[in-house]
Design a protein around this motif. Structure first.
Motif, PDB file in Angstrom:
ATOM      1  N   LEU A  33       7.169 -81.497   5.047  1.00 21.68           N
ATOM      2  CA  LEU A  33       6.951 -81.962   6.411  1.00 21.68           C
ATOM      3  C   LEU A  33       8.114 -81.632   7.349  1.00 21.68           C
ATOM      4  CD1 LEU A  33       4.801 -83.412   8.015  1.00 21.68           C
ATOM      5  CD2 LEU A  33       5.902 -85.575   7.445  1.00 21.68           C
ATOM      6  N   GLU A  34       9.322 -81.835   6.916  1.00 23.18           N
ATOM      7  CA  GLU A  34      10.484 -81.654   7.792  1.00 23.18           C
ATOM      8  C   GLU A  34      11.145 -80.285   7.660  1.00 23.18           C
ATOM      9  OE1 GLU A  34      12.604 -84.836   8.924  1.00 23.18           O
ATOM     10  OE2 GLU A  34      10.922 -86.182   8.613  1.00 23.18           O
ATOM     11  N   LEU A  35      10.516 -79.375   6.900  1.00 22.23           N
ATOM     12  CA  LEU A  35      11.096 -78.052   6.691  1.00 22.23           C
ATOM     13  C   LEU A  35      10.548 -77.058   7.710  1.00 22.23           C
ATOM     14  CD1 LEU A  35      10.768 -77.770   2.796  1.00 22.23           C
ATOM     15  CD2 LEU A  35      12.758 -78.534   4.120  1.00 22.23           C
ATOM     16  N   THR A  36      11.328 -76.043   8.024  1.00 15.31           N
ATOM     17  CA  THR A  36      10.848 -74.964   8.882  1.00 15.31           C
ATOM     18  C   THR A  36       9.893 -74.095   8.064  1.00 15.31           C
ATOM     19  OG1 THR A  36      12.582 -73.416   8.254  1.00 15.31           O
ATOM     20  CG2 THR A  36      13.066 -74.900  10.106  1.00 15.31           C
ATOM     21  N   GLU A  37       9.166 -73.213   8.727  1.00 16.51           N
ATOM     22  CA  GLU A  37       8.234 -72.327   8.024  1.00 16.51           C
ATOM     23  C   GLU A  37       8.972 -71.478   6.986  1.00 16.51           C
ATOM     24  OE1 GLU A  37       5.169 -68.719   9.031  1.00 16.51           O
ATOM     25  OE2 GLU A  37       5.272 -70.385  10.448  1.00 16.51           O
ATOM     26  N   ARG A  38      10.121 -70.971   7.354  1.00 18.70           N
ATOM     27  CA  ARG A  38      10.918 -70.152   6.422  1.00 18.70           C
ATOM     28  C   ARG A  38      11.378 -70.981   5.222  1.00 18.70           C
ATOM     29  NH1 ARG A  38      14.382 -65.491   6.324  1.00 18.70           N
ATOM     30  NH2 ARG A  38      16.315 -65.962   5.225  1.00 18.70           N
ATOM     31  N   GLN A  39      11.836 -72.198   5.470  1.00 22.22           N
ATOM     32  CA  GLN A  39      12.272 -73.074   4.377  1.00 22.22           C
ATOM     33  C   GLN A  39      11.099 -73.416   3.453  1.00 22.22           C
ATOM     34  OE1 GLN A  39      13.903 -76.151   6.919  1.00 22.22           O
ATOM     35  NE2 GLN A  39      16.008 -75.668   6.275  1.00 22.22           N
ATOM     36  N   ARG A  40       9.930 -73.592   4.034  1.00 24.76           N
ATOM     37  CA  ARG A  40       8.742 -73.909   3.232  1.00 24.76           C
ATOM     38  C   ARG A  40       8.437 -72.776   2.257  1.00 24.76           C
ATOM     39  NH1 ARG A  40       5.081 -76.306   8.203  1.00 24.76           N
ATOM     40  NH2 ARG A  40       6.260 -78.244   8.358  1.00 24.76           N
ATOM     41  N   THR A  41       8.509 -71.546   2.757  1.00 24.73           N
ATOM     42  CA  THR A  41       8.232 -70.379   1.919  1.00 24.73           C
ATOM     43  C   THR A  41       9.157 -70.333   0.715  1.00 24.73           C
ATOM     44  OG1 THR A  41       7.414 -69.118   3.801  1.00 24.73           O
ATOM     45  CG2 THR A  41       8.155 -67.851   1.897  1.00 24.73           C
ATOM     46  N   PHE A  42      10.442 -70.553   0.946  1.00 23.36           N
ATOM     47  CA  PHE A  42      11.407 -70.478  -0.146  1.00 23.36           C
ATOM     48  C   PHE A  42      11.415 -71.724  -1.023  1.00 23.36           C
ATOM     49  CE2 PHE A  42      13.222 -67.410   2.917  1.00 23.36           C
ATOM     50  CZ  PHE A  42      13.155 -66.292   2.098  1.00 23.36           C
ATOM     51  N   SER A  43      11.054 -72.861  -0.472  1.00 24.54           N
ATOM     52  CA  SER A  43      11.116 -74.125  -1.210  1.00 24.54           C
ATOM     53  C   SER A  43       9.866 -74.441  -2.009  1.00 24.54           C
ATOM     54  CB  SER A  43      11.363 -75.282  -0.233  1.00 24.54           C
ATOM     55  OG  SER A  43      12.575 -75.114   0.451  1.00 24.54           O
ATOM     56  N   LEU A  44       8.729 -73.863  -1.647  1.00 21.22           N
ATOM     57  CA  LEU A  44       7.471 -74.247  -2.278  1.00 21.22           C
ATOM     58  C   LEU A  44       7.488 -74.160  -3.805  1.00 21.22           C
ATOM     59  CD1 LEU A  44       3.968 -74.025  -1.073  1.00 21.22           C
ATOM     60  CD2 LEU A  44       4.431 -73.089  -3.323  1.00 21.22           C
ATOM     61  N   PRO A  45       7.946 -73.067  -4.421  1.00 19.10           N
ATOM     62  CA  PRO A  45       7.930 -73.025  -5.887  1.00 19.10           C
ATOM     63  C   PRO A  45       8.729 -74.166  -6.526  1.00 19.10           C
ATOM     64  CG  PRO A  45       8.262 -70.830  -5.014  1.00 19.10           C
ATOM     65  CD  PRO A  45       8.378 -71.792  -3.852  1.00 19.10           C
ATOM     66  N   LYS A  46       9.887 -74.457  -5.981  1.00 14.72           N
ATOM     67  CA  LYS A  46      10.728 -75.532  -6.519  1.00 14.72           C
ATOM     68  C   LYS A  46      10.049 -76.888  -6.296  1.00 14.72           C
ATOM     69  CE  LYS A  46      15.396 -77.424  -6.314  1.00 14.72           C
ATOM     70  NZ  LYS A  46      15.443 -78.698  -5.650  1.00 14.72           N
TER      71      LYS A  46
END
Length: 164
Positions: free
Chosen positions: A61-74
């Motif tokens: 929710l609080e992540l940017t689109e770029r952060q979401r892309t990199f964070s999703l697998p984790k």
């Protein structure tokens, strides 16, 4: 019909110990009974049914689109690890196909299934030796072969469609 689908899924869970990826996909179109099957398996096994869309949406929710892309697998891995069982039941996985997140949904699920048996509801179909998500031309369309180049099955699946 639902009871036989539940029995098939439970049998497939027992078969996963022989596989590199302990992944079972319950494949069928929207409203074909995948969630009902998953709920019954959850009830029988006492394993919670995880709503992936809800869990990942909360965490991103609080992540940017770029952060979401990199964070999703984790983040997805954390969701799975929080299930204190060797079996994980994943429903509502559509977020994994969101084109803005730039993920390979099958690869994510296969990665998770190295450490635990993963059963996931897959909104799609099986056609000509491939598992399909969405329709050709749709931005989220995916088509994966069921067998690798050596003829080994990449994952187990159960279809909710009659005749598959």
């Amino acid at each position: 019909m639902m009871e036989s689908m539940v029995d098939k899924v439970l049998r497939k869970i027992g078969e996963t110990c022989y596989l590199y990826h302990r992944l079972i996909l319950i494949v069928g179109p929207a409203r074909s009974g995948k969630t009902s099957v998953m709920q019954k398996v959850s009830e029988i096994t006492s394993v919670p049914l995880v709503n992936v869309n809800l869990e990942l949406s909360r965490r991103m929710l609080e992540l940017t689109e770029r952060q979401r892309t990199f964070s999703l697998p984790k983040l997805l891995s954390e969701v799975v690890e929080e299930v204190a069982n060797e079996l994980v039941l994943l429903d509502n996985i559509e977020i994994l196909f969101d084109i803005h997140l730039k993920q390979d949904p099958l690869r994510l699920l296969q990665g998770l299934s190295r450490d635990k048996t993963v059963v996931a509801a897959w909104n799609g179909s099986v056609v000509d030796g491939h598992i399909i998500y969405a329709a050709p031309g749709h931005p989220e369309y995916r088509r994966y072969p069921i067998y690798d180049e050596h003829g080994a099955q990449k994952f187990l699946f159960v279809c909710t469609e009659v005749g598959t």
